[in-house]
Design an enzyme around this catalytic site. Structure first.
Site, mmCIF file in Angstrom:
data_model
loop_
_atom_site.group_PDB
_atom_site.id
_atom_site.type_symbol
_atom_site.label_atom_id
_atom_site.label_comp_id
_atom_site.label_asym_id
_atom_site.label_seq_id
_atom_site.Cartn_x
_atom_site.Cartn_y
_atom_site.Cartn_z
ATOM 1 N N ASP A 33 0.789 -1.021 -0.116
ATOM 2 C CA ASP A 33 0.065 0.148 0.419
ATOM 3 C C ASP A 33 0.818 1.323 -0.140
ATOM 4 O O ASP A 33 1.780 1.162 0.689
ATOM 5 C CB ASP A 33 -1.018 0.046 1.266
ATOM 6 C CG ASP A 33 -2.096 -1.204 1.061
ATOM 7 O OD1 ASP A 33 -2.054 -1.702 0.048
ATOM 8 O OD2 ASP A 33 -2.810 -0.896 1.966
ATOM 9 N N ASP A 76 0.567 3.977 1.722
ATOM 10 C CA ASP A 76 0.320 4.578 2.603
ATOM 11 C C ASP A 76 1.186 4.072 3.758
ATOM 12 O O ASP A 76 0.695 4.395 5.298
ATOM 13 C CB ASP A 76 -1.130 4.947 3.293
ATOM 14 C CG ASP A 76 -1.925 3.835 3.048
ATOM 15 O OD1 ASP A 76 -1.313 2.769 3.145
ATOM 16 O OD2 ASP A 76 -3.236 4.179 3.087
ATOM 17 N N ASP A 85 -7.430 -9.228 -0.077
ATOM 18 C CA ASP A 85 -6.238 -9.633 0.660
ATOM 19 C C ASP A 85 -6.552 -10.964 1.330
ATOM 20 O O ASP A 85 -5.635 -11.782 1.251
ATOM 21 C CB ASP A 85 -5.646 -8.612 1.597
ATOM 22 C CG ASP A 85 -6.758 -7.915 2.377
ATOM 23 O OD1 ASP A 85 -8.118 -8.083 2.041
ATOM 24 O OD2 ASP A 85 -6.422 -7.168 3.248
ATOM 25 N N MET A 117 0.990 4.298 9.373
ATOM 26 C CA MET A 117 0.197 4.225 8.348
ATOM 27 C C MET A 117 -0.135 6.055 8.166
ATOM 28 O O MET A 117 -0.456 6.484 9.100
ATOM 29 C CB MET A 117 -1.024 3.704 8.556
ATOM 30 C CG MET A 117 -2.115 3.752 7.074
ATOM 31 S SD MET A 117 -3.369 2.980 7.291
ATOM 32 C CE MET A 117 -3.225 1.210 6.887
ATOM 33 N N ARG A 151 -11.441 7.918 3.328
ATOM 34 C CA ARG A 151 -11.830 7.054 2.357
ATOM 35 C C ARG A 151 -11.924 7.519 0.911
ATOM 36 O O ARG A 151 -12.495 8.570 0.784
ATOM 37 C CB ARG A 151 -13.354 6.344 2.768
ATOM 38 C CG ARG A 151 -14.010 5.401 1.846
ATOM 39 C CD ARG A 151 -12.973 3.921 1.783
ATOM 40 N NE ARG A 151 -12.635 3.354 3.074
ATOM 41 C CZ ARG A 151 -13.345 2.304 3.640
ATOM 42 N NH1 ARG A 151 -14.517 2.092 3.274
ATOM 43 N NH2 ARG A 151 -12.752 1.812 4.729
HETATM 44 N N1 UPG Z 1 -5.510 2.972 -3.427
HETATM 45 C C1 UPG Z 1 -5.156 4.250 -4.045
HETATM 46 N N2 UPG Z 1 -6.128 5.018 -4.530
HETATM 47 C C2 UPG Z 1 -7.388 4.836 -4.044
HETATM 48 C C3 UPG Z 1 -7.787 3.611 -3.474
HETATM 49 C C4 UPG Z 1 -6.661 3.200 -2.917
HETATM 50 O O1 UPG Z 1 -4.122 4.652 -4.245
HETATM 51 O O2 UPG Z 1 -8.312 5.743 -4.421
HETATM 52 C C5 UPG Z 1 -4.429 1.994 -3.003
HETATM 53 C C6 UPG Z 1 -3.285 2.777 -2.130
HETATM 54 O O3 UPG Z 1 -1.975 1.899 -2.335
HETATM 55 C C7 UPG Z 1 -3.776 2.304 -0.557
HETATM 56 C C8 UPG Z 1 -4.299 0.871 -0.921
HETATM 57 O O4 UPG Z 1 -4.964 1.069 -2.237
HETATM 58 O O5 UPG Z 1 -2.768 2.463 0.456
HETATM 59 C C9 UPG Z 1 -5.657 0.427 -0.063
HETATM 60 O O6 UPG Z 1 -6.628 1.168 -0.071
HETATM 61 P P1 UPG Z 1 -7.012 2.026 1.242
HETATM 62 O O7 UPG Z 1 -8.429 2.583 1.019
HETATM 63 O O8 UPG Z 1 -6.091 2.747 1.971
HETATM 64 O O9 UPG Z 1 -7.474 0.700 2.442
HETATM 65 P P2 UPG Z 1 -7.129 0.515 3.705
HETATM 66 O O10 UPG Z 1 -8.343 0.251 4.634
HETATM 67 O O11 UPG Z 1 -6.312 1.485 4.532
HETATM 68 O O12 UPG Z 1 -6.156 -0.960 3.739
HETATM 69 C C10 UPG Z 1 -6.466 -2.220 4.370
HETATM 70 C C11 UPG Z 1 -5.228 -2.811 4.033
HETATM 71 C C12 UPG Z 1 -5.134 -2.966 2.433
HETATM 72 C C13 UPG Z 1 -6.411 -3.869 1.951
HETATM 73 C C14 UPG Z 1 -7.556 -2.901 2.353
HETATM 74 C C15 UPG Z 1 -8.624 -3.688 1.893
HETATM 75 O O13 UPG Z 1 -4.248 -2.217 4.467
HETATM 76 O O14 UPG Z 1 -4.039 -3.970 1.944
HETATM 77 O O15 UPG Z 1 -6.343 -3.574 0.568
HETATM 78 O O16 UPG Z 1 -7.639 -2.852 3.695
HETATM 79 O O17 UPG Z 1 -8.974 -5.076 2.349
#
Ligand code: UPG
Length: 287
Positions: free
Chosen positions: A137, A139, A203, A229, A234
């Site tokens: 990811d 972040d 995942d 993080m 969202r």
């Molecule tokens: N991402 C983008 N742009 C977007 C949406 C997602 O770059 O508009 C990428 C980015 O790398 C981000 C990742 O997708 O870090 C995951 O999306 P995010 O919305 O940040 O999900 P989180 O809830 O923070 O992440 C957790 C896990 C992730 C998993 C997700 C859903 O860390 O690996 O995909 O939950 O299960």
């Protein structure tokens, strides 16, 4: 006869293999996101050591693994800048032969993280014979450089202790965040599913694929595996997928037909920056 470094500076086979434990690691790192950083700052900071496309290899020894770091991405430029600022020096100290691939979903369709990661695997292999793939990811930044971005005997989950979850592993089978699979491990599970649109489930689907193929999840300990993080709202066009729970009941029957062998996409552009290779792709999302 001994092979010497070629004209491109590519280290020949005469270099000794790098040590199992890289010698210049720092351990716990200071990581701070409340700072304005630009890509130019990052280029100034790490650029002299990199080759175009975010490529690096150690010059004093032969790297143990050739690692493609794959970042699923859309519209998170500020996060990407922090990620590059912190990760390049870590990956260099870890003495990896590596490249950074940002796989950018084109358009406003529903986001598909897992499909972007499959695409990253395929596109990276077109450039170099990588043997290990770290999916990260954008972040998530490690706060301990002893957490090696390498592959091991089993698929490896690296982001085990994230500040957002009070540095505790939320559940035993978690595989999201940052994870590493060798080429063989990834092929064995047919990659990720391409059919998880929106947030969540992809995942856990991978975690199930791994166990159905009789592999385990390996992890660093919860001190080495600490992460920060970057806080964010969202994203739009990435709402929770209402089908994700049902789809997780179907992993076993779908995994042989939904994955690398059914991957369809169109590359719109491949752009080489000093810090990364930026691959913009049409993932054929519904808008
Ligand atoms: N991402 C983008 N742009 C977007 C949406 C997602 O770059 O508009 C990428 C980015 O790398 C981000 C990742 O997708 O870090 C995951 O999306 P995010 O919305 O940040 O999900 P989180 O809830 O923070 O992440 C957790 C896990 C992730 C998993 C997700 C859903 O860390 O690996 O995909 O939950 O299960």
């Amino acid at each position: 006869p001994e092979e010497s470094a070629g004209p491109t500076g590519r280290p020949g086979k005469s270099l000794d293999p790098c040590a199992d434990v890289p010698p210049n690691l720092q351990g716990v790192l200071q990581v701070e996101f409340r700072t304005n950083r630009t890509l130019q700052d990052v280029r100034n900071h790490v650029g002299p050591f990199l080759q175009q496309g975010g490529r690096y290899r150690p010059t004093s020894c032969r790297a143990k693994q050739k690692v493609a770091v794959i970042i699923p991405f859309r519209n998170r430029y500020e996060h990407l800048t922090h990620w590059l600022y912190y990760l390049h020096p870590v990956l260099m100290r870890q003495q990896l032969d590596y490249g950074v691939y940002v796989i950018n979903q084109d358009g406003d369709g529903v986001f598909n993280r897992a499909k972007l990661m499959n695409i990253g695997f395929v596109e990276a292999l077109k450039e170099y014979d990588y043997d290990c793939f770290v999916f990260s990811d954008v972040d998530l930044v490690p706060i301990d450089d002893r957490n090696l971005y390498r592959c091991s005997d089993h698929p490896r989950h690296l982001s085990v202790a994230v500040d957002k979850f009070n540095f505790i592993l939320p559940y035993a089978t978690i595989f999201g965040g940052v994870s590493a699979l060798s080429e063989q491990q990834f092929l064995k599970v047919n990659g990720f599913s391409n059919t998880f649109w929106g947030w969540g489930g992809e995942d856990d689907d991978m975690s199930q694929r791994i166990s159905y193929r009789r592999m385990f999840i390996s992890r660093p300990d919860s001190v080495t595996g600490r992460y920060k993080m970057i806080k964010h709202k969202r994203d739009s066009h990435n709402d929770p997928n209402p089908r994700r729970i049902q789809k997780l009941r179907e992993t076993y029957s779908n995994m042989d037909k939904d994955g690398l062998n059914s991957l369809n996409y169109t590359v719109r552009e491949i752009r080489k920056d000093l810090l990364y290779t930026f691959v913009t792709v049409d993932v054929q999302a519904d808008v």
